[in-house]
Design an enzyme around this catalytic site. Structure first.
Site, PDB file in Angstrom:
ATOM      1  N   HIS A   1       0.849  -1.192   0.000  1.00  0.00           N
ATOM      2  CA  HIS A   1       0.000   0.000   0.000  1.00  0.00           C
ATOM      3  C   HIS A   1       0.887   1.245   0.000  1.00  0.00           C
ATOM      4  O   HIS A   1       1.888   1.305   0.724  1.00  0.00           O
ATOM      5  CB  HIS A   1      -0.912   0.015   1.224  1.00  0.00           C
ATOM      6  CG  HIS A   1      -2.026  -0.979   1.131  1.00  0.00           C
ATOM      7  ND1 HIS A   1      -2.287  -1.709   0.000  1.00  0.00           N
ATOM      8  CD2 HIS A   1      -2.944  -1.367   2.045  1.00  0.00           C
ATOM      9  CE1 HIS A   1      -3.318  -2.494   0.210  1.00  0.00           C
ATOM     10  NE2 HIS A   1      -3.733  -2.321   1.453  1.00  0.00           N
TER      11      HIS A   1
ATOM     12  N   LYS B   1     -13.721   5.014   7.429  1.00  0.00           N
ATOM     13  CA  LYS B   1     -14.191   6.026   6.475  1.00  0.00           C
ATOM     14  C   LYS B   1     -15.711   5.965   6.312  1.00  0.00           C
ATOM     15  O   LYS B   1     -16.358   6.947   5.974  1.00  0.00           O
ATOM     16  CB  LYS B   1     -13.493   5.816   5.129  1.00  0.00           C
ATOM     17  CG  LYS B   1     -13.788   6.898   4.085  1.00  0.00           C
ATOM     18  CD  LYS B   1     -12.818   6.812   2.931  1.00  0.00           C
ATOM     19  CE  LYS B   1     -13.029   5.589   2.089  1.00  0.00           C
ATOM     20  NZ  LYS B   1     -14.206   5.709   1.196  1.00  0.00           N
TER      21      LYS B   1
END
Length: 888
Positions: A159, A554
């Site tokens: 990532h 999120k």
């Protein structure tokens, strides 16, 4: 407000640095490295650069310590007054400074660890102490059994969260070695002067090295980058961890009898296997990733076995071989005509030396793919090493059997021929699309052929490097049992009617709030699926379930996500117990607090009962990989801490504490979850929030950084947060010095509960809340109100800006009152020192970033972005990431 005089500036900086309680040796390192950087800026920077850097440095320290608007405005004026070219140089200088401060801090950690080791001092959170405490609760035999069954499984991902280039990391690693040389030399002596001269050369190189990547790394580049950690640290550090624990447990008998410790570390990797949203990770890349990893581990095993073999100069008269060793040696000699004569000539009458040197040659043949001589799999190598070991024991040479040879045995058991267990990840929607096309018949698309080729690649890797080399298949956004069954259906399509599909452990990844709630029902359904049931039977009913921290945060905000994750783990663990399934929960944690980051050991101890049970698996990514595993001493300490927490988490006392706290504070948790989620939705579901977010943070610009091969978002639009990946969501808020993803909604949640005494009690007794409060304290300590306001002013939504500022103030107030002390992190002095040491310098970079961002936002839309301003912005992003020590 006027600049201070040079004398006043020196006094101000000195008082500021002295106020942190920094250890004297670390303070000396910071001064040494800072002084070297200052000299480099004078010699290699443009005229006047050093003076401009000092002006801004003094101004930001003054603003940080005075906390007056006038001092802050003075610092902002200095930053705004630079030309773009000068601002570029200043940003680079501060970024270099952060790299050096980070190095000094790491060096101090290593120094302390070495001092403890020299005193033979056992840390309170070590495996040895944890095992002793566990034995006091469950008995010696049960405690030892749990040690033998324990697993720690970090999984490295690609990532894009490592902002610095590999060239920068390599330079810093060289500087670390030079600091060691400097410490070891006589004060003021020629060796110390030589080390300082070489550091000056290295810092000059660091300054002259371009801080930003020109191009995004390819997936293969990412594979090779991670290999550096294995080569330089983990290959030797992991067996050293086993050795240290065994030494502590066995005392004087250590090394002279069979070790108590069994290998408990398993390394996983998504690098080259994670294709969710990354079109550049193909089946060909996955195959190449496996080959690169195998090449590295086989070279390591080859060198280690050759070194050990050369040292086994034990004469047959004093150390006679067993019949099994004689048979092994004869078999190795007959299979290796080329090497046999040389080995016998160099090792006459030394059967154990002959055997290990021939084993080393056989490992070389495995690496070179010499089919006549190569090992078929790591199990055959292990069997040969154990034959040598048994022979040494039988001959009365246990120290040779359980010394360096044992470390080689541990390395083979831990790393095999594959080094890291390669895992594949793909989005459930991709599987559904491909299956629909296959079921309909007709011509196959490029996507379908690529998806099917992945299965063939897994089969190849398993046959080439062993079944442990690959086989875990993670399904992102698992929302039904069909999403998991699809993996087995696709495998059958890939091999055809006459082929054998790869052996697969299909792992659901539950990411959103709704998916977490649905997880137990989905699992209960999928284990009845024939392919799943067959695999469970083959593995002794072992099952892995992955939980996503990033998207859930999120989705509903950090507070509700953390509480929902705890509840999901509790329910899944209960279901697994009832179903007689050996569950491993796989935690998809990021480096930043908004993505489940924070100290791993405290997170482990806060898990629900039976959700650990001696097994802990998590993702490690970006800057976290190098922070935790880049230095051997720190890597060993981290592994020891985590392993101790794994043992402690399953202790009856810890499980009872977590169970009692969850019941005692269930109402508090529910009220916090409801209130925090409502507050979070008030912000993110407000009309126009997404474009406002993209305006007040460098979210769009973050996507321009060449951090990794993976795209920053799934789509092109910022009209909705749905397609924005969690990493840039966190990264952008971090850069704006707001860190919203780590704390927003907690203040309202605590205010809704309202009972300070109750919350303080919960903080003391409820590990989950304590970890949450402590992590938020860290997140807020790295934020800055005054700078945050300036970012928020870039948008035209005063209502949203005020909402953020109010929630930040409310959260800070409650956190300080609950945790105690006179400010954030008062109960964590080492962390508080680390943050305060950096904060004024981060402020300087933030002011430079604001200056660039404001100019880019003010430019007409039809005018192309100024490349010099974009570069300044990206330089400051890299610098702030180095200063805050985390990105996404």
């Amino acid at each position: 407000m006027q600049d201070p005089t040079p004398t006043e500036a020196i006094d101000l900086v000195g008082r500021y640095e002295a106020s942190h309680g920094m250890p004297e040796q670390m303070r000396g390192d910071v001064r040494l490295l800072g002084g070297i950087l200052g000299r480099v800026l004078r010699e290699s920077g443009s005229p006047g650069l050093f003076d401009d850097v000092e002006r801004l440095r003094v101004a930001t320290i003054q603003a940080y310590t005075d906390e007056t608007d006038a001092a802050f405005e003075r610092a902002a004026q200095i930053a705004d007054g630079f030309t773009v070219a000068r601002a570029d140089e200043v940003a680079r200088a501060f970024t270099c400074y952060f790299h050096l401060v980070n190095l000094a801090e790491e060096h101090q950690r290593v120094r302390v660890l070495r001092q403890r080791a020299a005193r033979d001092e056992e840390s309170a959170d070590s495996v040895t102490v944890a095992l002793e405490r566990l034995a006091g609760e469950v008995g010696d035999d049960t405690a030892l059994q749990r040690l033998h069954q324990m697993r720690f499984h970090p999984v490295f991902t690609a990532h894009p969260t490592e902002a610095r280039r590999r060239a920068i990391s390599t330079s810093i690693r060289r500087l670390s070695g030079l600091l060691d040389d400097y410490d070891a030399a006589e004060d003021g002596g020629p060796a110390q002067r030589r080390a300082e001269r070489r550091m000056l050369e290295e810092v000059d190189t660091l300054w002259r090295t371009a801080p930003l990547r020109q191009e995004k790394p390819s997936p293969v580049d990412e594979v090779r980058s991670v290999m550096a950690v294995f080569d330089e640290t983990l290959f030797t550090a992991v067996p050293h961890v086993y050795r240290r624990i065994d030494d502590a447990l066995q005392g004087e008998a250590a090394g002279a009898r069979e070790p108590v410790v069994r290998p408990f570390v398993r390394i996983g990797t998504w690098v080259g296997g994670d294709r969710d949203g990354n079109p550049f990770v193909t089946a060909r890349v996955t195959k190449r990733a496996a080959g690169i990893a195998s090449e590295h581990v086989l070279r390591g095993l080859e060198r280690a076995s050759a070194r050990i073999g050369r040292g086994l100069t034990l004469d047959a008269a004093t150390t006679p071989p067993t019949p099994a060793l004689t048979a092994l040696t004869e078999r190795l000699l007959s299979a290796d005509d080329e090497g046999a004569a040389d080995v016998v000539k160099r090792s006459p009458g030394e059967p154990h030396r002959q055997a290990v040197l021939l084993i080393a040659r056989k490992i070389t043949a495995t690496r070179e793919r010499d089919a006549d001589l190569a090992y078929a799999d790591p199990e055959h190598l292990l069997a040969d090493l154990l034959t040598v070991q048994s022979s040494l024991v039988a001959a009365g040479a246990p120290r040779q059997a359980y010394g360096h040879l044992q470390q080689l045995v541990w390395q083979v058991q831990t790393f095999g021929f594959h080094l890291a267990e390669l895992e594949v990840r793909q989005h459930s929607a991709v599987h559904a699309k491909v299956l629909a096309e296959l079921d309909a018949g007709g011509e196959r698309s490029e996507l379908t052929e690529e998806v099917l080729e992945v299965y063939r690649t897994i089969s190849y890797v398993q046959k080439r490097f062993g079944p442990r080399a690959a086989g875990r298949y993670i399904v992102s956004f698992t929302r039904s049992a069909d999403d998991l069954a699809a993996v087995h259906r696709l495998a059958r399509y890939a091999v055809g009617p006459d082929g054998t599909p790869p052996v697969l452990d299909v792992i659901p990844l539950f990411e959103t709030f709704a998916d977490l709630q649905a997880a137990p029902a989905i699992l209960a359904e999928i284990v009845e699926h024939p392919a799943f049931a067959a695999r469970l039977a083959d593995t002794g009913r072992r099952l892995e379930v992955m939980l996503g921290y990033s998207d859930s945060s999120k989705d509903v905000g950090p507070v509700a996500a953390n509480l929902a994750l705890y509840e999901a783990q509790a329910q899944i663990a209960d279901w697994a117990q009832r179903s007689e399934i050996e569950l491993t929960l796989f935690h998809g944690r990021g480096g930043a607090l908004g993505r489940g980051g924070g100290p791993a050991n405290s997170a482990i101890l806060a898990q629900p009962p039976h959700s650990v049970d001696g097994r802990f698996k998590l993702t490690e990514q970006g800057e976290v990989i190098f922070a935790r595993y880049g230095d051997p001493a720190i890597a060993m300490r981290h592994i020891d801490q985590v392993a101790a927490a794994i043992l402690t988490a399953s202790a009856p006392s810890n499980e009872q504490r977590n169970r009692a706290a969850a019941e005692r504070f269930a109402d508090v948790a529910q009220r916090m979850e409801d209130a925090s989620r409502a507050r979070f939705f008030e912000l993110v579901k407000a009309p126009g929030f997404a474009p406002w977010f993209a305006t007040v943070t460098p979210m769009e610009e973050v996507g321009l950084l060449a951090l990794g091969s993976r795209p920053a978002r799934r789509g092109l639009s910022v009209e909705s947060l749905e397609d924005l990946r969690a990493i840039p969501w966190v990264f952008a808020w971090t850069q704006a010095r707001i860190n919203l993803a780590g704390w927003f909604g907690l203040g309202t949640a605590l205010e809704t509960v309202g009972d300070l005494a109750l919350l303080q009690e919960a903080y003391r007794e409820w590990p989950l809340l304590r970890a949450m409060i402590d992590n938020v304290a860290m997140s807020l300590a790295k934020a800055d109100d005054r700078i945050a306001r300036r970012y928020l002013e870039l948008g035209d939504r005063d209502d949203l800006a005020q909402l953020v500022i109010d929630e930040m103030a409310l959260t800070r107030s409650w956190v300080v009152r609950i945790a105690g002390g006179d400010g954030l992190l008062s109960n964590k002095p080492v962390l508080q020192r680390a943050v305060k040491l950096r904060s004024p310098y981060v402020d300087a970079l933030s002011l430079l970033q604001l200056r660039a961002l404001r100019a880019l936002r003010d430019a007409p839309e039809e005018v192309p972005a100024d490349p010099e301003l974009q570069r300044l912005l990206l330089l400051s992003v890299s610098g702030v990431a180095a200063g805050l020590q985390n990105t996404g």
